[in-house]
Design a protein around this motif. Structure first.
Motif, PDB file in Angstrom:
ATOM      1  N   VAL A   1      -2.005  13.088   5.882  1.00 29.79           N
ATOM      2  CA  VAL A   1      -3.253  13.843   5.781  1.00 29.79           C
ATOM      3  C   VAL A   1      -3.292  14.904   6.875  1.00 29.79           C
ATOM      4  O   VAL A   1      -3.157  14.586   8.066  1.00 29.79           O
ATOM      5  CB  VAL A   1      -4.485  12.914   5.920  1.00 29.79           C
ATOM      6  N   LEU A   2      -3.442  16.160   6.485  1.00 25.75           N
ATOM      7  CA  LEU A   2      -3.558  17.245   7.460  1.00 25.75           C
ATOM      8  C   LEU A   2      -4.908  17.128   8.170  1.00 25.75           C
ATOM      9  O   LEU A   2      -5.954  17.198   7.538  1.00 25.75           O
ATOM     10  CB  LEU A   2      -3.426  18.594   6.766  1.00 25.75           C
TER      11      LEU A   2
ATOM     12  N   GLU B   1       0.825  -1.203   0.000  1.00 27.72           N
ATOM     13  CA  GLU B   1       0.000   0.000   0.000  1.00 27.72           C
ATOM     14  C   GLU B   1       0.867   1.264   0.000  1.00 27.72           C
ATOM     15  O   GLU B   1       2.032   1.242   0.399  1.00 27.72           O
ATOM     16  CB  GLU B   1      -0.927   0.033   1.228  1.00 27.72           C
ATOM     17  N   ALA B   2       0.260   2.357  -0.410  1.00 28.85           N
ATOM     18  CA  ALA B   2       0.969   3.640  -0.488  1.00 28.85           C
ATOM     19  C   ALA B   2       0.989   4.335   0.873  1.00 28.85           C
ATOM     20  O   ALA B   2       0.082   4.172   1.699  1.00 28.85           O
ATOM     21  CB  ALA B   2       0.293   4.543  -1.506  1.00 28.85           C
ATOM     22  N   LEU B   3       2.050   5.100   1.086  1.00 33.13           N
ATOM     23  CA  LEU B   3       2.195   5.930   2.286  1.00 33.13           C
ATOM     24  C   LEU B   3       1.648   7.322   1.990  1.00 33.13           C
ATOM     25  O   LEU B   3       1.928   7.894   0.937  1.00 33.13           O
ATOM     26  CB  LEU B   3       3.680   6.017   2.658  1.00 33.13           C
ATOM     27  N   SER B   4       0.852   7.864   2.904  1.00 32.78           N
ATOM     28  CA  SER B   4       0.319   9.213   2.688  1.00 32.78           C
ATOM     29  C   SER B   4       0.186   9.965   3.999  1.00 32.78           C
ATOM     30  O   SER B   4       0.044   9.359   5.071  1.00 32.78           O
ATOM     31  CB  SER B   4      -1.053   9.147   1.999  1.00 32.78           C
TER      32      SER B   4
ATOM     33  N   LYS C   1       0.895  29.257  14.085  1.00 34.30           N
ATOM     34  CA  LYS C   1       0.007  28.122  13.857  1.00 34.30           C
ATOM     35  C   LYS C   1       0.557  26.818  14.444  1.00 34.30           C
ATOM     36  O   LYS C   1       1.774  26.664  14.610  1.00 34.30           O
ATOM     37  CB  LYS C   1      -0.227  27.915  12.362  1.00 34.30           C
ATOM     38  N   THR C   2      -0.350  25.895  14.725  1.00 36.18           N
ATOM     39  CA  THR C   2      -0.006  24.527  15.089  1.00 36.18           C
ATOM     40  C   THR C   2      -0.745  23.593  14.139  1.00 36.18           C
ATOM     41  O   THR C   2      -1.941  23.764  13.901  1.00 36.18           O
ATOM     42  CB  THR C   2      -0.417  24.207  16.542  1.00 36.18           C
ATOM     43  N   PHE C   3      -0.017  22.635  13.582  1.00 34.07           N
ATOM     44  CA  PHE C   3      -0.587  21.697  12.624  1.00 34.07           C
ATOM     45  C   PHE C   3      -0.609  20.291  13.219  1.00 34.07           C
ATOM     46  O   PHE C   3       0.287  19.914  13.971  1.00 34.07           O
ATOM     47  CB  PHE C   3       0.244  21.675  11.334  1.00 34.07           C
ATOM     48  N   GLU C   4      -1.646  19.532  12.865  1.00 33.54           N
ATOM     49  CA  GLU C   4      -1.709  18.120  13.232  1.00 33.54           C
ATOM     50  C   GLU C   4      -1.886  17.305  11.962  1.00 33.54           C
ATOM     51  O   GLU C   4      -2.786  17.578  11.159  1.00 33.54           O
ATOM     52  CB  GLU C   4      -2.855  17.836  14.193  1.00 33.54           C
ATOM     53  N   THR C   5      -1.029  16.311  11.779  1.00 31.33           N
ATOM     54  CA  THR C   5      -1.044  15.478  10.579  1.00 31.33           C
ATOM     55  C   THR C   5      -1.131  14.009  10.968  1.00 31.33           C
ATOM     56  O   THR C   5      -0.459  13.574  11.910  1.00 31.33           O
ATOM     57  CB  THR C   5       0.231  15.716   9.740  1.00 31.33           C
ATOM     58  N   ALA C   6      -1.950  13.251  10.239  1.00 29.35           N
ATOM     59  CA  ALA C   6      -2.050  11.798  10.417  1.00 29.35           C
ATOM     60  C   ALA C   6      -1.303  11.116   9.275  1.00 29.35           C
ATOM     61  O   ALA C   6      -1.263  11.640   8.152  1.00 29.35           O
ATOM     62  CB  ALA C   6      -3.505  11.358  10.438  1.00 29.35           C
ATOM     63  N   VAL C   7      -0.712   9.969   9.570  1.00 28.74           N
ATOM     64  CA  VAL C   7       0.010   9.225   8.535  1.00 28.74           C
ATOM     65  C   VAL C   7      -0.717   7.896   8.285  1.00 28.74           C
ATOM     66  O   VAL C   7      -1.101   7.201   9.230  1.00 28.74           O
ATOM     67  CB  VAL C   7       1.488   9.000   8.926  1.00 28.74           C
ATOM     68  N   TYR C   8      -0.899   7.584   7.011  1.00 29.77           N
ATOM     69  CA  TYR C   8      -1.620   6.375   6.610  1.00 29.77           C
ATOM     70  C   TYR C   8      -0.738   5.490   5.734  1.00 29.77           C
ATOM     71  O   TYR C   8       0.058   5.978   4.925  1.00 29.77           O
ATOM     72  CB  TYR C   8      -2.866   6.734   5.798  1.00 29.77           C
ATOM     73  N   ILE C   9      -0.920   4.183   5.916  1.00 28.37           N
ATOM     74  CA  ILE C   9      -0.393   3.213   4.964  1.00 28.37           C
ATOM     75  C   ILE C   9      -1.626   2.519   4.406  1.00 28.37           C
ATOM     76  O   ILE C   9      -2.331   1.815   5.133  1.00 28.37           O
ATOM     77  CB  ILE C   9       0.565   2.210   5.636  1.00 28.37           C
TER      78      ILE C   9
ATOM     79  N   PHE D   1      -5.102   2.500   6.566  1.00 37.18           N
ATOM     80  CA  PHE D   1      -4.907   2.359   8.007  1.00 37.18           C
ATOM     81  C   PHE D   1      -4.051   3.498   8.559  1.00 37.18           C
ATOM     82  O   PHE D   1      -2.969   3.778   8.038  1.00 37.18           O
ATOM     83  CB  PHE D   1      -4.252   1.008   8.326  1.00 37.18           C
ATOM     84  N   CYS D   2      -4.554   4.153   9.600  1.00 34.53           N
ATOM     85  CA  CYS D   2      -3.805   5.250  10.237  1.00 34.53           C
ATOM     86  C   CYS D   2      -2.816   4.681  11.245  1.00 34.53           C
ATOM     87  O   CYS D   2      -3.197   3.936  12.150  1.00 34.53           O
ATOM     88  CB  CYS D   2      -4.782   6.204  10.934  1.00 34.53           C
ATOM     89  N   TYR D   3      -1.560   5.026  11.084  1.00 41.08           N
ATOM     90  CA  TYR D   3      -0.503   4.524  11.958  1.00 41.08           C
ATOM     91  C   TYR D   3      -0.091   5.525  13.034  1.00 41.08           C
ATOM     92  O   TYR D   3       0.825   5.262  13.803  1.00 41.08           O
ATOM     93  CB  TYR D   3       0.720   4.121  11.129  1.00 41.08           C
ATOM     94  N   GLY D   4      -0.744   6.664  13.079  1.00 40.69           N
ATOM     95  CA  GLY D   4      -0.413   7.633  14.117  1.00 40.69           C
ATOM     96  C   GLY D   4      -0.567   9.059  13.617  1.00 40.69           C
ATOM     97  O   GLY D   4      -0.887   9.304  12.447  1.00 40.69           O
ATOM     98  N   SER D   5      -0.349  10.001  14.505  1.00 42.25           N
ATOM     99  CA  SER D   5      -0.427  11.420  14.139  1.00 42.25           C
ATOM    100  C   SER D   5       0.623  12.190  14.921  1.00 42.25           C
ATOM    101  O   SER D   5       1.185  11.703  15.904  1.00 42.25           O
ATOM    102  CB  SER D   5      -1.824  11.977  14.436  1.00 42.25           C
ATOM    103  N   GLY D   6       0.879  13.408  14.461  1.00 43.38           N
ATOM    104  CA  GLY D   6       1.863  14.251  15.124  1.00 43.38           C
ATOM    105  C   GLY D   6       1.517  15.715  14.955  1.00 43.38           C
ATOM    106  O   GLY D   6       0.774  16.084  14.042  1.00 43.38           O
TER     107      GLY D   6
END
Length: 229
Positions: free
Chosen positions: A178-179, A173-176, A189-197, A200-205
């Motif tokens: 998402v803001l 699967e592709a890595l992406s 500003k403060t940004f929060e981004t989630a990471v998907y494979i 499936f979401c593998y976490g956020s930062g």
């Protein structure tokens, strides 16, 4: 308003013989401009010196501790160790931004937490310690606050690259990224981004830039993937 610089001495465990050097290291160009001081009185000259000292000591550390690394590998690793986000990360650990002397405009636009400002201040501090206490004192500071826990720091600094390599090796699967949200005024500003494979979401930062939030998310994903093995 900046904090008392004596507190910074206590935090870093180094007492200056020439206290004015420490004050000089914390003096941002916005402050000298506002106070109509000479351009050279800001911390940029100390930053120039500290950058050179840091490069030498980090190079020596890599040479002595990674005996099988090639020149190219050491160059790449050193670049990760002393890049702006890495030094800003180290600066946050000693709350360096809270000790800076800033102009009112820089203060109002979040300068105390800006990576470019705090990373430069850390290099200026290294330059000041070098002038005040010599090479040994600068080396001790760098080993304690920049080179400590280096394995985990390098994992964090290079997290997006490392995650990309892990996904390519282990997943179809592709890595992406998402803001998820952004908060605060334009200058702070403060940004929060989630990471998907795949799906499936593998976490956020979170971070003060989109790139920083993606890096934090990637670090979270790497740790999760390792735990799942």
């Amino acid at each position: 308003m900046s904090r008392n610089l004596k507190q910074l001495e206590e935090c870093i465990g180094y007492q200056f013989h020439d206290f004015e050097l420490l004050r000089h290291a914390m003096m941002h160009s916005s402050y000298t401009n506002e106070k109509h001081l000479k351009k050279y009185q800001c911390n940029e000259r100390l930053e120039f010196l500290g950058d050179a000292v840091l490069e030498l000591i980090s190079s020596e550390y890599l040479f002595l501790n990674y005996e099988t690394k090639s020149e190219g590998e050491m160059t790449k690793t050193r670049a990760s160790m002393v890049c702006e986000p890495a030094l800003a990360f180290c600066a946050r650990e000693i709350e360096l931004g809270s000790y800076l002397l800033l102009g009112k405009g820089e203060e109002a636009t979040g300068g105390r937490r800006r990576d470019s400002v705090t990373s430069d201040a850390l290099e200026a501090l290294i330059g000041a310690i070098y002038l005040d206490g010599g090479f040994a004192s600068a080396k001790e500071f760098i080993h304690r606050f920049v080179l400590s826990d280096l394995e985990n720091k390098l994992l964090f600094y290079d997290s997006k690259t490392i995650l990309q390599e892990m996904v390519q090796a282990e997943h179809e699967e592709a890595l992406s990224y998402v803001l998820v949200k952004e908060e605060g005024p334009d200058h702070d500003k403060t940004f929060e981004t989630a990471v998907y494979i795949g799906d499936f979401c593998y976490g956020s930062g979170t971070g003060r830039t989109k790139k920083a939030s993606e890096q934090a998310a990637a670090y979270c994903a790497i740790r999760k993937m390792r735990e799942m093995k």
